[in-house]
Scaffold this active site. Structure first.
Site, PDB file in Angstrom:
ATOM      1  N   LYS A 118     -39.196  30.746   5.964  1.00 61.14           N
ATOM      2  CA  LYS A 118     -38.770  29.417   5.503  1.00 61.14           C
ATOM      3  C   LYS A 118     -39.764  28.353   5.964  1.00 61.14           C
ATOM      4  O   LYS A 118     -40.565  28.587   6.881  1.00 61.14           O
ATOM      5  CB  LYS A 118     -37.378  29.121   6.057  1.00 61.14           C
ATOM      6  CG  LYS A 118     -37.340  29.068   7.585  1.00 61.14           C
ATOM      7  CD  LYS A 118     -35.931  29.085   8.133  1.00 61.14           C
ATOM      8  CE  LYS A 118     -35.968  29.031   9.666  1.00 61.14           C
ATOM      9  NZ  LYS A 118     -34.633  29.260  10.247  1.00 61.14           N
ATOM     10  N   ARG A 146     -22.354  25.633  13.034  1.00 54.76           N
ATOM     11  CA  ARG A 146     -23.228  25.032  12.018  1.00 54.76           C
ATOM     12  C   ARG A 146     -22.784  25.611  10.680  1.00 54.76           C
ATOM     13  O   ARG A 146     -21.684  25.335  10.228  1.00 54.76           O
ATOM     14  CB  ARG A 146     -24.693  25.332  12.383  1.00 54.76           C
ATOM     15  CG  ARG A 146     -25.694  24.460  11.677  1.00 54.76           C
ATOM     16  CD  ARG A 146     -27.125  24.761  12.102  1.00 54.76           C
ATOM     17  NE  ARG A 146     -27.580  26.080  11.660  1.00 54.76           N
ATOM     18  CZ  ARG A 146     -28.797  26.566  11.874  1.00 54.76           C
ATOM     19  NH1 ARG A 146     -29.686  25.853  12.533  1.00 54.76           N
ATOM     20  NH2 ARG A 146     -29.136  27.757  11.437  1.00 54.76           N
ATOM     21  N   HIS A 200     -25.282  33.967  13.224  1.00 61.06           N
ATOM     22  CA  HIS A 200     -26.479  33.391  13.867  1.00 61.06           C
ATOM     23  C   HIS A 200     -26.104  32.856  15.252  1.00 61.06           C
ATOM     24  O   HIS A 200     -25.040  32.256  15.426  1.00 61.06           O
ATOM     25  CB  HIS A 200     -26.994  32.262  12.968  1.00 61.06           C
ATOM     26  CG  HIS A 200     -28.375  31.771  13.274  1.00 61.06           C
ATOM     27  ND1 HIS A 200     -29.414  32.575  13.683  1.00 61.06           N
ATOM     28  CD2 HIS A 200     -28.906  30.515  13.195  1.00 61.06           C
ATOM     29  CE1 HIS A 200     -30.514  31.842  13.848  1.00 61.06           C
ATOM     30  NE2 HIS A 200     -30.229  30.600  13.568  1.00 61.06           N
ATOM     31  N   ARG A 225     -33.628  39.296  12.402  1.00 59.40           N
ATOM     32  CA  ARG A 225     -34.299  38.230  11.638  1.00 59.40           C
ATOM     33  C   ARG A 225     -35.301  37.530  12.556  1.00 59.40           C
ATOM     34  O   ARG A 225     -34.921  36.707  13.388  1.00 59.40           O
ATOM     35  CB  ARG A 225     -33.270  37.211  11.122  1.00 59.40           C
ATOM     36  CG  ARG A 225     -32.176  37.808  10.257  1.00 59.40           C
ATOM     37  CD  ARG A 225     -31.266  36.724   9.696  1.00 59.40           C
ATOM     38  NE  ARG A 225     -30.713  35.837  10.704  1.00 59.40           N
ATOM     39  CZ  ARG A 225     -29.587  36.078  11.378  1.00 59.40           C
ATOM     40  NH1 ARG A 225     -28.873  37.172  11.154  1.00 59.40           N
ATOM     41  NH2 ARG A 225     -29.166  35.221  12.286  1.00 59.40           N
ATOM     42  N   TYR A 241     -54.652   1.624  18.316  1.00 62.10           N
ATOM     43  CA  TYR A 241     -53.597   0.610  18.135  1.00 62.10           C
ATOM     44  C   TYR A 241     -52.790   0.375  19.409  1.00 62.10           C
ATOM     45  O   TYR A 241     -52.369   1.327  20.072  1.00 62.10           O
ATOM     46  CB  TYR A 241     -52.623   1.052  17.051  1.00 62.10           C
ATOM     47  CG  TYR A 241     -53.185   1.084  15.657  1.00 62.10           C
ATOM     48  CD1 TYR A 241     -53.929   0.021  15.148  1.00 62.10           C
ATOM     49  CD2 TYR A 241     -52.949   2.177  14.837  1.00 62.10           C
ATOM     50  CE1 TYR A 241     -54.429   0.065  13.854  1.00 62.10           C
ATOM     51  CE2 TYR A 241     -53.437   2.227  13.538  1.00 62.10           C
ATOM     52  CZ  TYR A 241     -54.182   1.161  13.059  1.00 62.10           C
ATOM     53  OH  TYR A 241     -54.667   1.217  11.785  1.00 62.10           O
ATOM     54  N   CYS A 264     -52.896   7.756  15.252  1.00 59.03           N
ATOM     55  CA  CYS A 264     -52.744   6.943  14.044  1.00 59.03           C
ATOM     56  C   CYS A 264     -52.400   7.851  12.866  1.00 59.03           C
ATOM     57  O   CYS A 264     -52.184   9.041  13.032  1.00 59.03           O
ATOM     58  CB  CYS A 264     -54.035   6.181  13.766  1.00 59.03           C
ATOM     59  SG  CYS A 264     -54.686   5.328  15.223  1.00 59.03           S
ATOM     60  N   MET A 265     -52.367   7.295  11.668  1.00 63.73           N
ATOM     61  CA  MET A 265     -51.996   8.102  10.510  1.00 63.73           C
ATOM     62  C   MET A 265     -53.014   9.220  10.245  1.00 63.73           C
ATOM     63  O   MET A 265     -52.641  10.338   9.889  1.00 63.73           O
ATOM     64  CB  MET A 265     -51.865   7.219   9.269  1.00 63.73           C
ATOM     65  CG  MET A 265     -51.312   7.960   8.061  1.00 63.73           C
ATOM     66  SD  MET A 265     -51.145   6.912   6.625  1.00 63.73           S
ATOM     67  CE  MET A 265     -49.811   5.837   7.110  1.00 63.73           C
ATOM     68  N   ASP A 266     -54.300   8.902  10.454  1.00 58.49           N
ATOM     69  CA  ASP A 266     -55.349   9.837  10.039  1.00 58.49           C
ATOM     70  C   ASP A 266     -56.241  10.285  11.184  1.00 58.49           C
ATOM     71  O   ASP A 266     -57.129  11.101  10.964  1.00 58.49           O
ATOM     72  CB  ASP A 266     -56.262   9.149   9.005  1.00 58.49           C
ATOM     73  CG  ASP A 266     -55.458   8.455   7.937  1.00 58.49           C
ATOM     74  OD1 ASP A 266     -54.675   9.153   7.270  1.00 58.49           O
ATOM     75  OD2 ASP A 266     -55.578   7.229   7.793  1.00 58.49           O
TER      76      ASP A 266
HETATM   77  C1  PLP Z   1     -34.730  30.226  11.163  1.00 59.08           C
HETATM   78  C2  PLP Z   1     -33.718  31.285  11.262  1.00 59.08           C
HETATM   79  C3  PLP Z   1     -34.003  32.500  11.892  1.00 59.08           C
HETATM   80  C4  PLP Z   1     -35.273  32.742  12.659  1.00 59.08           C
HETATM   81  O1  PLP Z   1     -35.145  32.150  13.927  1.00 59.08           O
HETATM   82  P1  PLP Z   1     -36.279  32.377  15.017  1.00 59.08           P
HETATM   83  O2  PLP Z   1     -35.724  31.779  16.239  1.00 59.08           O
HETATM   84  O3  PLP Z   1     -37.479  31.636  14.512  1.00 59.08           O
HETATM   85  O4  PLP Z   1     -36.510  33.832  15.092  1.00 59.08           O
HETATM   86  C5  PLP Z   1     -33.060  33.501  11.830  1.00 59.08           C
HETATM   87  N1  PLP Z   1     -31.893  33.312  11.194  1.00 59.08           N
HETATM   88  C6  PLP Z   1     -31.571  32.139  10.615  1.00 59.08           C
HETATM   89  C7  PLP Z   1     -30.268  31.974   9.966  1.00 59.08           C
HETATM   90  C8  PLP Z   1     -32.468  31.084  10.629  1.00 59.08           C
HETATM   91  O5  PLP Z   1     -32.140  29.925  10.053  1.00 59.08           O
END
Ligand code: PLP
Length: 373
Positions: free
Chosen positions: A34, A132, A164, A220, A262, A309-311
Site C-alpha cells: 500500500k 479501528r 490486525h 502480512r 527562512y 524549505c519547499m525545495d
Molecule cells: C499496513 C498494514 C500491514 C503491514 O504492517 P507492517 O507493520 O508494515 O508490517 C498489515 N496489515 C494491515 C491491515 C495493514 O494496514
C-alpha cells in the site's frame, strides 16, 4: 547525467527481506505494498517481494489493487480499505479479494458480484481490540451469518478471516494476548456458524518477527520487507532498501553570525562553508527536520541547518571540502556511515514508516539490484 535528487531502491534488499521474514515462519507471506509500496514504488516493490518468495500482495485501496493487475501482477491480492462508491465490480472482475467488515460493504459486494456474474472472494475482518476497522465482536456473529447466507448462494466465497494488532511492536504488551484470545473466539464463532475458511491471518511485521503463535496461515509483512524493524533496537537482519540522496547545488562561505534560511533559526558560529541540498518539504522531507535531521555529506554526519524549505535546505559543513555536485545522502542502509530512516525517525519523533512513505512524487525512484535472468 545524474539525477539531482533520487530515492534509489535496492530490489535485492526487498527480495532478501522477504526471504528473512519467510525464514521465520511456516506461514505464507503477504507483502504489503500500500501507499506506493511505502514510497518504494507499488509495482516494483510487489514484483521484488514476489520474487523473494511472497505469495500474496496486500493493499489498502481498490485503486492500488487494480493498478497491480493493470501492471500484469497475477498473484492473489487482498484489499482492505474500501469506502462507499469504489470500483468493487472492477475489483471482483480483476480477481481481487475484498476485506469485508460491515453490512453495507457486504451488500455492495453481493450486488457487484451479481452485476458482474462472478463469485466475489471475501475475507471477513474482525476487530479483536485495535479499535479501528473490522467488525466488533458484538457485531461479528451477525456479519458472519449474513456472509454465510450469501456464500450459500454462491454469490460470494468466504476465503479468509483476519484481524490486525494494535501493539505487536511492543512485545509482551498485555493487549497482544487479549487480541489473540479474541481472534480464537472469533474463529470459533464463525466455525459454529459453518464458516471455516482456509486463510486465517493476524500478524503484521512485528508479529511475523516476534510472535509465531500469531502466524496462522499468512503473515502480512509491510515495513520489514522494506528493511526496517518495527521494534526499536532489534534489526532481525533486515536491510533498508531505500537510499534518499540529492546533489549539492550551491557551496559558499559565510561569515560567523550569519542567519541561515527562512526565519534565521540557525546562525553560523564561525566562518564556514554552507552547502545547499535540493530537497524540501515538496519532496516529502518533513519541515520538522529543520535543525535536527541528520545526513551524510563531505564524508561526515551533518545536521540540517535552519528551516527545510519547499525545495531545498542548507547544511553547515564547516571547513570540509564539499563541492557542488557532491552527494548528500539523507538516509540509506547505513553502510557508509549515512543515517538510516530509523535515525530520521528518532530525530523527528516518528517512525521509519512515515519517513520512507512520505517521499514525494517529485523525487524520481530509481532501481538497483534487479534480478539477472
Ligand atoms: C499496513 C498494514 C500491514 C503491514 O504492517 P507492517 O507493520 O508494515 O508490517 C498489515 N496489515 C494491515 C491491515 C495493514 O494496514
Amino acid at each position: 547525467m545524474s539525477l539531482q535528487s533520487e530515492a534509489r531502491v535496492d530490489l535485492a534488499a526487498i527480495r532478501a527481506n522477504v526471504a528473512t521474514v519467510s525464514g521465520l515462519t511456516r506461514a505464507d507471506v503477504m507483502a504489503v505494498v500500500k501507499a506506493d509500496g511505502y514510497g518504494h514504488g507499488l509495482v516494483p516493490a510487489a514484483r521484488a517481494a514476489l520474487a523473494g518468495g511472497a505469495s500474496w500482495i496486500g493493499v489498502a485501496t481498490l485503486d492500488e489493487a487494480l493498478s497491480l493487475r493493470a501492471a500484469g501482477i497475477t498473484a492473489p491480492i487482498l484489499a482492505w480499505l474500501i469506502a462507499p462508491k469504489q470500483p468493487v465490480r472492477a475489483a471482483i472482475e480483476a480477481d481481487v479479494e475484498l476485506s469485508v467488515a460491515t453490512d453495507w460493504l457486504l451488500e455492495d459486494v453481493v450486488a457487484a458480484a451479481g452485476a458482474a456474474g462472478r463469485t466475489a472472494r471475501v475475507q471477513l475482518k474482525v476487530d479483536t481490540g485495535l479499535g479501528r476497522g473490522g467488525a466488533g465482536l458484538p457485531e461479528w456473529p451477525e456479519l458472519v451469518a449474513s456472509a454465510a447466507k450469501h456464500a450459500a448462494t454462491g454469490i460470494i466465497e468466504i476465503t479468509g478471516i483476519w484481524s490486525h494488532f494494535a501493539r505487536a511492536d511492543e512485545p509482551g504488551d498485555p493487549s497482544i494476548v487479549v487480541q489473540q484470545e479474541n481472534f480464537t473466539l472469533a474463529l470459533a464463532l464463525a466455525k459454529d456458524a459453518g464458516v471455516d475458511p482456509p486463510l486465517r491471518h493476524l500478524a503484521n511485521s512485528a508479529a511475523a518477527l516476534t510472535l509465531p503463535s500469531a502466524h496462522y496461515d499468512l503473515v502480512r509483512a509491510g515495513i520489514a520487507i522494506y528493511g526496517y524493524s518495527p521494534i526499536p533496537g532489534q534489526k532481525f537482519g533486515l536491510r533498508p532498501a531505500m537510499t534518499m540522496r540529492g546533489s549539492v547545488a550551491v557551496v559558499k562561505r559565510l561569515p560567523a553570525g550569519h542567519g541561515i534560511s527562512y526565519g534565521h533559526i540557525y546562525t553560523t558560529s564561525r566562518d564556514t562553508t554552507v552547502a545547499l541540498v535540493p530537497l524540501g518539504y515538496g519532496d516529502g522531507i518533513p519541515r520538522q527536520a529543520s535543525n535536527v535531521a541528520p545526513l551524510w555529506v563531505g564524508g561526515q554526519r551533518q545536521t540540517i541547518a535552519g528551516r527545510v524549505c519547499m525545495d531545498q535546505f542548507v547544511v553547515d559543513v564547516g571547513d570540509l571540502p564539499v563541492d557542488v555536485g557532491d552527494d548528500a545522502v539523507l538516509f540509506g542502509p547505513g553502510d557508509d556511515g549515512e543515517p538510516t530512516a530509523d535515525d530520521w525517525a528518532v530525530a523527528l519523533d516518528t517512525i521509519s514508516y512515515e519517513i520512507v512513505t512520505r517521499v514525494g512524487a517529485r523525487v524520481p525512484r530509481t532501481y538497483i539490484g534487479e534480478e539477472t535472468a
